[in-house]
Write a protein that holds these residues in place. Sequence first.
Motif, PDB file in Angstrom:
ATOM      1  N   PHE A   8       5.655  66.972  27.740  1.00 19.78           N
ATOM      2  CA  PHE A   8       5.077  67.560  28.936  1.00 19.78           C
ATOM      3  C   PHE A   8       4.222  66.597  29.755  1.00 19.78           C
ATOM      4  N   ASP A   9       3.884  65.434  29.217  1.00 21.13           N
ATOM      5  CA  ASP A   9       3.098  64.468  29.985  1.00 21.13           C
ATOM      6  C   ASP A   9       3.949  63.845  31.075  1.00 21.13           C
ATOM      7  N   THR A  14       3.291  62.509  40.467  1.00 18.43           N
ATOM      8  CA  THR A  14       4.709  62.876  40.462  1.00 18.43           C
ATOM      9  C   THR A  14       4.849  64.374  40.718  1.00 18.43           C
ATOM     10  N   ARG A  15       6.042  64.764  41.119  1.00 18.88           N
ATOM     11  CA  ARG A  15       6.305  66.179  41.419  1.00 18.88           C
ATOM     12  C   ARG A  15       6.154  67.032  40.167  1.00 18.88           C
ATOM     13  N   PRO A  16       5.695  68.263  40.342  1.00 14.41           N
ATOM     14  CA  PRO A  16       5.588  69.156  39.195  1.00 14.41           C
ATOM     15  C   PRO A  16       6.977  69.488  38.639  1.00 14.41           C
ATOM     16  N   VAL A  17       7.000  69.871  37.371  1.00  9.52           N
ATOM     17  CA  VAL A  17       8.248  70.103  36.661  1.00  9.52           C
ATOM     18  C   VAL A  17       8.379  71.578  36.303  1.00  9.52           C
ATOM     19  N   LEU A  18       9.585  72.091  36.456  1.00  5.17           N
ATOM     20  CA  LEU A  18       9.917  73.428  35.996  1.00  5.17           C
ATOM     21  C   LEU A  18      10.605  73.288  34.640  1.00  5.17           C
ATOM     22  N   PHE A  19       9.974  73.815  33.586  1.00  5.82           N
ATOM     23  CA  PHE A  19      10.540  73.818  32.242  1.00  5.82           C
ATOM     24  C   PHE A  19      11.159  75.185  31.993  1.00  5.82           C
ATOM     25  N   VAL A  20      12.353  75.198  31.423  1.00  2.00           N
ATOM     26  CA  VAL A  20      13.074  76.443  31.161  1.00  2.00           C
ATOM     27  C   VAL A  20      13.352  76.529  29.668  1.00  2.00           C
ATOM     28  N   LEU A  21      12.741  77.514  29.011  1.00  4.07           N
ATOM     29  CA  LEU A  21      12.926  77.725  27.579  1.00  4.07           C
ATOM     30  C   LEU A  21      13.922  78.852  27.365  1.00  4.07           C
ATOM     31  N   SER A  22      14.894  78.596  26.493  1.00  3.97           N
ATOM     32  CA  SER A  22      15.902  79.611  26.208  1.00  3.97           C
ATOM     33  C   SER A  22      16.362  79.473  24.761  1.00  3.97           C
ATOM     34  N   GLN A  38      -1.940  77.838  23.237  1.00  2.00           N
ATOM     35  CA  GLN A  38      -3.160  77.492  22.511  1.00  2.00           C
ATOM     36  C   GLN A  38      -3.448  75.997  22.538  1.00  2.00           C
ATOM     37  N   THR A  39      -2.538  75.222  23.100  1.00  2.00           N
ATOM     38  CA  THR A  39      -2.720  73.773  23.185  1.00  2.00           C
ATOM     39  C   THR A  39      -3.315  73.422  24.548  1.00  2.00           C
ATOM     40  N   PRO A  40      -3.789  72.190  24.701  1.00  2.00           N
ATOM     41  CA  PRO A  40      -4.328  71.781  26.005  1.00  2.00           C
ATOM     42  C   PRO A  40      -3.256  71.377  27.025  1.00  2.00           C
ATOM     43  N   VAL A  41      -1.988  71.581  26.706  1.00  2.00           N
ATOM     44  CA  VAL A  41      -0.916  71.232  27.643  1.00  2.00           C
ATOM     45  C   VAL A  41      -1.067  72.088  28.906  1.00  2.00           C
ATOM     46  N   PRO A  42      -1.222  71.444  30.065  1.00  2.00           N
ATOM     47  CA  PRO A  42      -1.472  72.195  31.311  1.00  2.00           C
ATOM     48  C   PRO A  42      -0.193  72.754  31.939  1.00  2.00           C
ATOM     49  N   LEU A  43       0.153  73.970  31.551  1.00  2.00           N
ATOM     50  CA  LEU A  43       1.347  74.619  32.086  1.00  2.00           C
ATOM     51  C   LEU A  43       0.969  75.969  32.676  1.00  2.00           C
ATOM     52  N   THR A  44       1.700  76.362  33.706  1.00  4.66           N
ATOM     53  CA  THR A  44       1.598  77.718  34.229  1.00  4.66           C
ATOM     54  C   THR A  44       2.769  78.491  33.632  1.00  4.66           C
ATOM     55  N   TYR A  45       2.465  79.597  32.978  1.00  4.90           N
ATOM     56  CA  TYR A  45       3.493  80.402  32.322  1.00  4.90           C
ATOM     57  C   TYR A  45       3.842  81.577  33.224  1.00  4.90           C
ATOM     58  N   CYS A 107       1.468  72.483  39.964  1.00  2.00           N
ATOM     59  CA  CYS A 107       1.423  72.850  38.545  1.00  2.00           C
ATOM     60  C   CYS A 107       2.803  72.758  37.905  1.00  2.00           C
ATOM     61  N   ASP A 108       2.847  72.226  36.684  1.00  2.00           N
ATOM     62  CA  ASP A 108       4.068  72.323  35.897  1.00  2.00           C
ATOM     63  C   ASP A 108       4.213  73.771  35.462  1.00  2.00           C
ATOM     64  N   VAL A 109       5.459  74.244  35.409  1.00  2.00           N
ATOM     65  CA  VAL A 109       5.724  75.659  35.169  1.00  2.00           C
ATOM     66  C   VAL A 109       6.669  75.822  33.988  1.00  2.00           C
ATOM     67  N   MET A 110       6.397  76.854  33.170  1.00  2.00           N
ATOM     68  CA  MET A 110       7.272  77.201  32.042  1.00  2.00           C
ATOM     69  C   MET A 110       7.794  78.618  32.262  1.00  2.00           C
ATOM     70  N   VAL A 111       9.123  78.762  32.182  1.00  2.00           N
ATOM     71  CA  VAL A 111       9.732  80.091  32.221  1.00  2.00           C
ATOM     72  C   VAL A 111      10.573  80.268  30.971  1.00  2.00           C
ATOM     73  N   LYS A 112      10.681  81.520  30.548  1.00  2.00           N
ATOM     74  CA  LYS A 112      11.506  81.882  29.394  1.00  2.00           C
ATOM     75  C   LYS A 112      12.623  82.763  29.918  1.00  2.00           C
ATOM     76  N   VAL A 113      13.870  82.357  29.660  1.00  2.00           N
ATOM     77  CA  VAL A 113      14.996  83.136  30.165  1.00  2.00           C
ATOM     78  C   VAL A 113      16.105  83.226  29.129  1.00  2.00           C
ATOM     79  N   ASP A 114      16.973  84.199  29.351  1.00  2.00           N
ATOM     80  CA  ASP A 114      18.193  84.334  28.571  1.00  2.00           C
ATOM     81  C   ASP A 114      19.091  83.141  28.894  1.00  2.00           C
TER      82      ASP A 114
END
Length: 183
Positions: A8-9, A14-22, A38-45, A107-114
């Motif tokens: 995540f670093d 640099t441009r923010p990153v969209l992370f997609v968890l599936s 619970q970690t200090p990783v700066p993500l918007t969920y 902000c870097d962003v995390m989404v959870k999707v199918d």
Amino acid sequence: MSTVHDVFDRPSGTRPVLFVLSGPSGVGKDAVLSRLKQTPVPLTYIVTMTTRPRRASEVDGKDYHFVSETDFKTLIESDGLLEWAEVYGNYYGVPARDVETSLARGCDVMVKVDIQGVANILRKKPGAVTIFLVPPSKDELFTRLKQRKTETEASLEIRMNTAAQEMEAMNTFDYAVVNPEGN
């Protein structure tokens, strides 16, 4: 050995990153996100929307935004969702405004999707980083789904058959992460 921070670093400016968890149903996506928060990783969920009934342990606005099918279809028609899918008879989707607002703020962003939602996101956001969460084994996945006590025998069988098909998509993701129980 890589750590969660290595993934995540990114250099400042640099441009923010969209992370997609599936990953397959029951693999532990919610548990991983809970630990990551619970970690200090700066993500918007981003909280996903769904039309499925709320489970007793879930909180509206935290676990999901629980909405009516009518409201969900209105969002589909107004292009208010970054992606959406019908999964196991219910609708799920990622609110586009929430993602766009966070990215615009840097902000870097995390989404959870199918899994089917990942391809839809990549069409709109081709630079998104995709992460596939993998169960240690088919037996472990079955145990996790059974322990949730949210599935009938028929729906458990459907989820296991679907998981087998979804595992075939793993090689199309940027990262595959095995999620062993308790880690």
